[in-house]
Design a protein around this motif. Structure first.
Motif, short mmCIF file in Angstrom:
data_model
loop_
_atom_site.label_atom_id
_atom_site.label_comp_id
_atom_site.label_asym_id
_atom_site.label_seq_id
_atom_site.Cartn_x
_atom_site.Cartn_y
_atom_site.Cartn_z
N LEU A 74 -1.63 6.98 -5.57
CA LEU A 74 -3.02 6.50 -5.65
C LEU A 74 -3.71 6.63 -4.29
O LEU A 74 -4.87 7.02 -4.20
CB LEU A 74 -3.06 5.05 -6.14
N ALA A 75 -2.93 6.31 -3.23
CA ALA A 75 -3.48 6.45 -1.88
C ALA A 75 -3.94 7.88 -1.65
O ALA A 75 -5.04 8.13 -1.12
CB ALA A 75 -2.43 6.04 -0.84
N GLY A 76 -3.13 8.84 -2.09
CA GLY A 76 -3.49 10.25 -1.94
C GLY A 76 -4.76 10.59 -2.71
O GLY A 76 -5.70 11.19 -2.17
N SER A 128 -5.02 4.85 3.06
CA SER A 128 -3.62 4.72 3.47
C SER A 128 -2.82 4.02 2.38
O SER A 128 -3.38 3.29 1.55
CB SER A 128 -3.54 3.92 4.77
N ARG A 129 -1.53 4.25 2.39
CA ARG A 129 -0.68 3.62 1.39
C ARG A 129 -0.69 2.10 1.56
O ARG A 129 -0.63 1.35 0.57
CB ARG A 129 0.74 4.17 1.53
N VAL A 142 -3.46 0.47 -0.43
CA VAL A 142 -3.16 0.35 -1.85
C VAL A 142 -2.11 -0.74 -2.07
O VAL A 142 -2.22 -1.54 -3.01
CB VAL A 142 -2.68 1.70 -2.43
N GLU A 143 -1.14 -0.80 -1.17
CA GLU A 143 -0.11 -1.84 -1.29
C GLU A 143 -0.74 -3.24 -1.22
O GLU A 143 -0.36 -4.14 -1.96
CB GLU A 143 0.95 -1.69 -0.18
N ALA A 144 -1.70 -3.41 -0.32
CA ALA A 144 -2.38 -4.71 -0.19
C ALA A 144 -3.12 -5.05 -1.48
O ALA A 144 -3.13 -6.20 -1.94
CB ALA A 144 -3.35 -4.70 1.00
N ALA A 145 -3.75 -4.04 -2.08
CA ALA A 145 -4.47 -4.26 -3.34
C ALA A 145 -3.49 -4.65 -4.44
O ALA A 145 -3.72 -5.60 -5.20
CB ALA A 145 -5.24 -3.00 -3.73
N TYR A 146 -2.37 -3.94 -4.52
CA TYR A 146 -1.38 -4.24 -5.56
C TYR A 146 -0.78 -5.64 -5.34
O TYR A 146 -0.52 -6.38 -6.30
CB TYR A 146 -0.25 -3.20 -5.54
N ALA A 147 -0.57 -6.00 -4.07
CA ALA A 147 0.01 -7.31 -3.79
C ALA A 147 -0.90 -8.43 -4.31
O ALA A 147 -0.45 -9.41 -4.90
CB ALA A 147 0.24 -7.48 -2.28
#
Lengths: 496, 496
Positions: free
Chosen positions: B53-55, B60-61, B64-69
């Motif tokens: 998704l970041a790509g 940055s990955r 996206v990780e912060a959004a998923y968290a």
């Protein structure tokens, strides 16, 4: 032409210290007025000539003339040229000073208040601590508030707006503040707000009372959390609503009880961010289920997001309002806890259909909020000071919570178990030993310490025995002293 | 693993200017949340790997990780080790974005407001002019208010009280202000007040609403003056009272009508000092008769002394409250007209039996008034500034009234006759020519001039045609311009 006793009455009136602030002529005027009202000087009775009365009282004739002129202007005396002053016939209606016996009996029976007035009085209202001491809940730390910054911003506003700030304000709230609030709750709380749907109020309590009266008639049912925030329960009880308690678990309100309840209700009251008093966060599936319920039954969700600014573990969950596409959610927020109680600013984010009716009602309740405070707050928010203040206080409060948990574990472990919350300004403690809740709260009170018993927050007064400990407004040193006192007080009770 | 359309939805969300204030991770989180809430991403559906998704989004990955968290923390997604993220089963309750047709029909029928809410909304509330222009009534001059003095006193208070001024205040009002008010109305209004019987409120409107709800149930009767002050009538109508109009003559309310009325009422509402809108002063015999009536019938006298500070011919008549030995009179005063509307301070002087109930009700209505404004006002009064300000404004207003009378006689003599009042902030004018009240008020409105039609103040809309002209807030020059415009506007209507 006054009797001796009347003259003495006038003199005594003049001499009373309570009347010292009045000019002499006004004192004489009131003393004579009182003689007339008491019936001591009946209609048609002559008054002494001003020169004679002046002599008796040892004052100038002008002074007596001024008193008589005012008595005449108010209709108490008539002045007939050449024959002096007389008590006016107008005073014949002068009521007796004591009610007749029959009247007195009636007085005992007649209720002073209306039925709805009685309901409001019986609710007890909501009294907040004037000088908070450990561990009164719901109070923020105000001693470190950046008052100089606030004053500077207020001066800036006054310089720009000038005496315009003295006029009536928009009853919905000044536009800059409504915009700042909408931006803030969109950003921080995941709300879907626009400035035209924000209603600026004095407090979340006012929002609750507005909801209770505008959306419900006496006897209408509302689901409330059990245990529940006392301010909400009192607002609803004062409005004669039928509060239907719904149990909680670790995921917050057990929404399935609402779905299963055949009689339904017009609304549900929630503190989903951290439930008051348990601190539980309402789970997503329940939030969605409640939104679905409200849409299906034309019900309202009243979401009181009273202290969501203070969340100590990760980011707080977004509010219910932002999840609700059906405009059935009324979101309530306040600056009482994030800034200071004396500010008197809270707000409601309303479904479009309610903006006009709630604003009209607000004009009757208290008109509008003071424009100057609103404009100063808007500037405080726009300048980023609000965000900074909340961040500062969040870390202060997180540290204080940690201190309190440590103190309770160190000194009160034989009595209670702390239920460490993920946010908010207070921590629930559950009693584990032989000490009853009533005994604990009373022992604390005698030691000068405030504990809010948990039972009182439960419908019917049942529920787990324990108490709430507010921690935000007290320094570690203050809490240390208070917890040690508390331990001592509890030991004394248990050993006695 | 997003469909192309889903990815485009997310990208469109990110690009919206309205979301620019949100950090990037929050925008991604909300965009995905929206897909889930809309049902575009159903329960159990997998989310793209964060790297993928970041790509796709060019971020940055970590973002996206912060959004998923956060999505995970809020319960929207589940994260399974080794197999990625999935839309949570919790979202199965996610409501459809549009109500089903049947629901929509129900929505039309279901009333949004309660019956009492409807009554409040229908009353129209009380909207005061935000930017007063000639001849809006009831507004004081604020442009010359001694703002620097006020600010200086506020700074003094803050210096002494410090952050103590930020805490909750006594819901009855701060003691120094209650004392200053009691002293003032005892001295100036002949009241019999003590500090413990004063309830500090935001406005006389709040006092009226408190009386209407605490003392009356829906359908209860209240005698009101006819014509009457619109704010009082609306407060009573909003509370669903049965308002019984009582006619006026030059001596004020015709009290004998009340004595003769077989059905009685629970109270009478009065503006005895200068009746609104006629300006008549209630005669002494009628005052005494009403006190007698109230004592005999356990009724209340609600005395609204809204602008008695401004009396231009001699001293004003003392208030009814000071004449009433039976504690049946509720005296209402306000600083809206004697100082400035944005202050939000008014008060009620209550019979002892009502102090507690009214204070409790007030905690529900809006809690309490801001302590800082109260303390500043108390100091303003104690220092003699209030008395001085009232004296200054009294002579300003007396001069403005004289100017207005001259202007009306010079330019509007073909249309109206002024009824020069002995006090207050507005003058009634009675239409004498062919111009109808409606035509006059409308012509004025089109010319940018405010006139309050007298008919609207009469029960049933009858009564003498005419209008009220506020004069206190406008300079002679402003009034001159406005009266000339008004004359022009009236001529145009009559000649057309």
């Amino acid at each position: 032409m006054f009797k001796h006793s009347q003259l003495e009455t006038v003199k005594a009136w003049l001499a009373q210290p309570a009347h010292a602030a009045l000019p002499l002529h006004a004192r004489i005027q009131r003393a004579i007025r009182q003689l007339i009202l008491d019936g001591a000087l009946g209609a048609g009775k002559p008054l002494p000539a001003s020169r004679a009365l002046a002599g008796s009282l040892g004052v100038s004739r002008d002074t007596v003339e001024a008193a008589y002129a005012q008595l005449h202007a108010e209709g108490f005396i008539e002045r007939r040229v050449g024959s002096g002053s007389f008590v006016s016939e107008m005073t014949e209606f002068s009521p007796p000073r004591r009610p007749a016996p029959r009247d007195r009996r009636v007085r005992k029976q007649a209720p002073a208040l209306s039925k709805r007035g009685e309901a409001m009085f019986r609710s007890g209202g909501v009294r907040e601590p004037l000088a908070p001491r450990p561990f009164a809940p719901g109070v923020p730390e105000t001693r470190t508030f950046p008052l100089h910054l606030w004053e500077r911003l207020e001066r800036q506003v006054l310089k720009e707006v000038g005496t315009g700030a003295l006029l009536h304000g928009d009853p919905q709230g000044t536009e800059p503040l409504r915009r700042a609030i909408a931006d803030y709750i969109n950003l921080e709380r995941g709300a879907r707000a626009t400035a035209d749907r924000v209603l600026v109020l004095t407090s979340s309590q006012q929002a609750l009372t507005l909801c209770a009266t505008m959306l419900f008639d006496p006897g209408d049912r509302i689901f409330i959390e059990d245990p529940a925030y006392y301010g909400a329960r009192r607002a609803f009880e004062a409005a004669a609503l039928d509060c239907v308690p719904v149990r909680l678990d670790r995921q917050g309100l057990m929404a399935e009880q609402i779905m299963a309840e055949p009689r339904g209700a017009r609304a549900v009251f929630l503190t989903p961010s951290h439930q008051f008093p348990t601190g539980a966060t309402l789970a997503l599936d329940r939030r969605l289920a409640l939104i679905e319920w409200a849409a299906r039954h034309e019900g309202w969700i009243i979401e009181d997001d009273y202290d969501s600014e203070f969340h100590y573990a990760g980011k707080p969950t977004a509010c219910v309002q932002g999840l609700d596409p059906h405009e059935r959610t009324i979101y309530i927020g306040t600056f009482t806890k994030s800034l200071f109680p004396g500010l008197r600013i809270g707000y409601a984010l309303l479904p479009p259909a309610l903006v006009q009716p709630m604003t009209v009602a607000r004009t009757l309740l208290d008109g509008h909020s003071a424009p100057l405070a609103q404009l100063t707050l808007a500037r405080f928010m726009e300048g980023g000071h609000f965000g900074a203040h909340v961040r500062t206080m969040r870390s202060v409060y997180a540290a204080r919570l940690e201190v309190l948990v440590g103190l309770v574990r160190a000194h009160l472990s034989g009595f209670v178990e702390p239920r460490v919350p993920i946010g908010g300004l207070q921590m629930p403690c559950v009693l584990t030993g032989n000490l009853s809740e009533h005994a604990a709260v009373e022992a604390a009170r005698r030691a000068g310490i405030e504990l809010l018993g948990l039972s009182s927050l439960h419908a019917g007064g049942h529920g787990k025995a324990g108490f709430l400990m507010g921690f935000a407004a007290y320094t570690p040193a203050e809490m240390d002293v208070a917890v040690r006192k508390l331990a001592q007080a509890f030991r004394t009770v248990v050993n006695s």
